[in-house]
Scaffold this motif. Sequence first.
Motif, mmCIF file in Angstrom:
data_model
loop_
_atom_site.group_PDB
_atom_site.id
_atom_site.type_symbol
_atom_site.label_atom_id
_atom_site.label_comp_id
_atom_site.label_asym_id
_atom_site.label_seq_id
_atom_site.Cartn_x
_atom_site.Cartn_y
_atom_site.Cartn_z
ATOM 1 N N LEU A 93 -24.388 -78.346 41.739
ATOM 2 C CA LEU A 93 -23.110 -77.846 42.231
ATOM 3 C C LEU A 93 -23.285 -77.623 43.717
ATOM 4 O O LEU A 93 -24.233 -76.958 44.131
ATOM 5 C CB LEU A 93 -22.748 -76.518 41.549
ATOM 6 N N ASN A 94 -22.401 -78.209 44.522
ATOM 7 C CA ASN A 94 -22.385 -77.932 45.955
ATOM 8 C C ASN A 94 -21.130 -77.128 46.270
ATOM 9 O O ASN A 94 -20.024 -77.549 45.954
ATOM 10 C CB ASN A 94 -22.401 -79.210 46.792
ATOM 11 N N ILE A 95 -21.347 -75.980 46.901
ATOM 12 C CA ILE A 95 -20.245 -75.158 47.385
ATOM 13 C C ILE A 95 -20.247 -75.325 48.894
ATOM 14 O O ILE A 95 -21.071 -74.739 49.600
ATOM 15 C CB ILE A 95 -20.418 -73.686 46.969
ATOM 16 N N ALA A 96 -19.367 -76.192 49.360
ATOM 17 C CA ALA A 96 -19.334 -76.581 50.772
ATOM 18 C C ALA A 96 -18.355 -75.717 51.549
ATOM 19 O O ALA A 96 -17.354 -75.246 51.001
ATOM 20 C CB ALA A 96 -18.939 -78.049 50.902
ATOM 21 N N ASP A 97 -18.660 -75.538 52.823
ATOM 22 C CA ASP A 97 -17.803 -74.695 53.663
ATOM 23 C C ASP A 97 -16.594 -75.433 54.219
ATOM 24 O O ASP A 97 -15.682 -74.795 54.744
ATOM 25 C CB ASP A 97 -18.612 -74.054 54.792
ATOM 26 N N ILE A 98 -16.574 -76.751 54.134
ATOM 27 C CA ILE A 98 -15.422 -77.542 54.579
ATOM 28 C C ILE A 98 -15.093 -78.594 53.518
ATOM 29 O O ILE A 98 -15.932 -78.909 52.672
ATOM 30 C CB ILE A 98 -15.658 -78.230 55.948
ATOM 31 N N ILE A 99 -13.909 -79.142 53.587
ATOM 32 C CA ILE A 99 -13.497 -80.217 52.685
ATOM 33 C C ILE A 99 -14.198 -81.505 53.102
ATOM 34 O O ILE A 99 -14.348 -81.785 54.293
ATOM 35 C CB ILE A 99 -11.965 -80.382 52.724
ATOM 36 N N HIS A 100 -14.635 -82.279 52.106
ATOM 37 C CA HIS A 100 -15.331 -83.529 52.392
ATOM 38 C C HIS A 100 -14.479 -84.450 53.264
ATOM 39 O O HIS A 100 -13.287 -84.628 53.031
ATOM 40 C CB HIS A 100 -15.687 -84.252 51.092
ATOM 41 N N ASP A 101 -15.102 -85.019 54.272
ATOM 42 C CA ASP A 101 -14.474 -85.968 55.189
ATOM 43 C C ASP A 101 -15.474 -87.097 55.400
ATOM 44 O O ASP A 101 -16.571 -86.862 55.909
ATOM 45 C CB ASP A 101 -14.158 -85.266 56.509
ATOM 46 N N PRO A 102 -15.149 -88.327 55.022
ATOM 47 C CA PRO A 102 -16.095 -89.437 55.164
ATOM 48 C C PRO A 102 -16.559 -89.667 56.605
ATOM 49 O O PRO A 102 -17.644 -90.189 56.837
ATOM 50 C CB PRO A 102 -15.331 -90.660 54.645
ATOM 51 N N GLU A 103 -15.762 -89.242 57.575
ATOM 52 C CA GLU A 103 -16.141 -89.401 58.986
ATOM 53 C C GLU A 103 -17.182 -88.372 59.422
ATOM 54 O O GLU A 103 -17.791 -88.491 60.482
ATOM 55 C CB GLU A 103 -14.903 -89.273 59.879
ATOM 56 N N GLU A 104 -17.393 -87.363 58.592
ATOM 57 C CA GLU A 104 -18.254 -86.244 58.928
ATOM 58 C C GLU A 104 -19.689 -86.437 58.434
ATOM 59 O O GLU A 104 -20.584 -85.686 58.780
ATOM 60 C CB GLU A 104 -17.624 -84.982 58.307
ATOM 61 N N VAL A 105 -19.923 -87.467 57.629
ATOM 62 C CA VAL A 105 -21.239 -87.667 57.013
ATOM 63 C C VAL A 105 -21.845 -89.003 57.458
ATOM 64 O O VAL A 105 -21.144 -90.005 57.590
ATOM 65 C CB VAL A 105 -21.151 -87.576 55.472
ATOM 66 N N ASP A 106 -23.142 -88.983 57.734
ATOM 67 C CA ASP A 106 -23.897 -90.202 58.043
ATOM 68 C C ASP A 106 -24.770 -90.543 56.849
ATOM 69 O O ASP A 106 -25.251 -89.649 56.141
ATOM 70 C CB ASP A 106 -24.814 -89.981 59.258
ATOM 71 N N SER A 107 -25.007 -91.831 56.633
ATOM 72 C CA SER A 107 -25.874 -92.292 55.548
ATOM 73 C C SER A 107 -26.896 -93.276 56.089
ATOM 74 O O SER A 107 -26.598 -94.044 57.010
ATOM 75 C CB SER A 107 -25.054 -92.993 54.464
#
Length: 145
Positions: free
Chosen positions: A121-135
Amino acid sequence: MNSTIDGVVVTPLKEFKSLGGKVLKAIKSDENTFAGFGEAYFSFINKGIIRGWKRHKNMTLNIIVPLGSIRFVIYDNRLKSKTYNHFQDINISIEGYSRLTIPPMLWFAFQGISSSTNLLLNIADIIHDPEEVDSESLEKFKYHW
């Protein structure tokens, strides 16, 4: 080098047992690792599978593993960090029930350990945004799994 990465926190959590089952605490808004609430999601990972590398630019992750066991590897390539170029390897599971807090700008990957269900379970502080994550591919950072 495997060490504790600057900013990564492992918080022991409370588990309350009763005749009817148990209650697992997750996070409270007055804790120092609570950075706000954006969304919560569950993710399953099969035994032996490795997911990663990922890096969130803005998101703080608060990860709990209520079922199974998951190995997390965190890599710090923040140039001004005192733990620059270090890895942290940690297993999170119901045994020693705890929450793993990963601040922004740290790379992480994770692997299913248990042959039963591995659930985080991940309780994140912001809503997921694909521009915000690098892979990156697993080969990007030299780590022996």
